[in-house]
Design an enzyme around this catalytic site. Structure first.
Site, short mmCIF file in Angstrom:
data_model
loop_
_atom_site.label_atom_id
_atom_site.label_comp_id
_atom_site.label_asym_id
_atom_site.label_seq_id
_atom_site.Cartn_x
_atom_site.Cartn_y
_atom_site.Cartn_z
CG HIS A 157 1.05 -6.28 -5.14
ND1 HIS A 157 -0.22 -5.76 -5.04
CD2 HIS A 157 1.47 -5.98 -6.41
CE1 HIS A 157 -0.56 -5.19 -6.19
NE2 HIS A 157 0.46 -5.30 -7.04
CD GLU A 158 4.78 -4.79 -7.15
OE1 GLU A 158 4.71 -5.21 -8.33
OE2 GLU A 158 4.09 -3.83 -6.73
CG HIS A 161 2.28 -8.38 -10.54
ND1 HIS A 161 0.96 -8.53 -10.91
CD2 HIS A 161 2.32 -7.20 -9.84
CE1 HIS A 161 0.24 -7.52 -10.47
NE2 HIS A 161 1.05 -6.69 -9.81
CG ASP A 168 -1.87 -4.54 -10.47
OD1 ASP A 168 -1.80 -5.18 -9.41
OD2 ASP A 168 -0.87 -4.14 -11.09
#
Length: 203
Positions: A157-158, A161, A168
């Protein structure tokens, strides 16, 4: 008279016995309980942090490889529709590939661990794309290694980014699934959609 004399002898014998020695009360403090990675202050990562992060990174790369293969070989697979609706399969594949490339080169970004200023409440992690920073919080180090919201899934997830500028738009599996049904193109931009897509890959 004889009884009184005998009791006197017994009393005298009892008084001559040495008294038991009592131990001194403890003065030293017990050793501190061993702290795990979630308890170690940051923001600098300690060896205990780095060991868990490296295990998660390697597992994330392995699962990302499986996910990329699924998108390439079976673009109409129901698992893709479940998490991305009618969103672009090319965009999904590109995001997964860029995320894998970022995680494969950890020297290209910085990781902060348990930064008290940025880790508020039960927050798992955060990303600062402009600074190429991923922050991992105590809840991250307490997370499980399988299922949803796993340590390696959170890392995906991170990293998405940083690597692919994901957003988000929706959180948690329920939010990501609803987004896929309502707005496939926004699901393709959503970081949690990639995390849960990879974490729940059919195996």
């Amino acid at each position: 008279m004889m009884l009184r004399l005998r009791l006197g002898c017994l009393l005298a014998a009892a008084l001559s016995l040495p008294l038991p020695v009592l131990a001194d009360p403890p003065t030293a403090k017990p050793p501190p309980a061993e702290r795990d990675a979630a308890d170690l202050p940051g923001p600098a990562c300690r060896p205990a942090h780095r060991a868990l992060i490296e295990d998660a990174r390697r597992l994330a790369l392995s699962r990302l490889e499986e996910a990329i293969r699924l998108v390439r070989e079976e673009p109409d697979h129901p698992h893709l529709r479940r998490w991305f609706g009618d969103g672009s399969r090319r965009a999904v594949r590109l995001t997964l590939e860029l995320t894998a490339e970022r995680l494969a080169a950890p020297e290209g970004f910085e990781i902060h661990c348990n930064d008290p200023q940025s880790c508020q409440g039960s927050r798992f992690a955060y990303a600062q794309p402009g600074a190429l920073v991923i922050g991992l919080c105590p809840s991250y180090f307490r997370a499980r290694t399988e299922g949803t919201d796993s340590r390696w899934g959170i890392l995906i997830h991170e990293a998405s980014h940083l690597a692919a500028n994901t957003r988000d738009h929706a959180y948690r599996p329920e939010g990501a699934l609803a987004l896929a049904k309502a707005e496939g193109m926004r699901a393709v931009e959503n970081a949690d959609s990639y995390e849960y897509f990879v974490e729940t890959l059919p195996r």
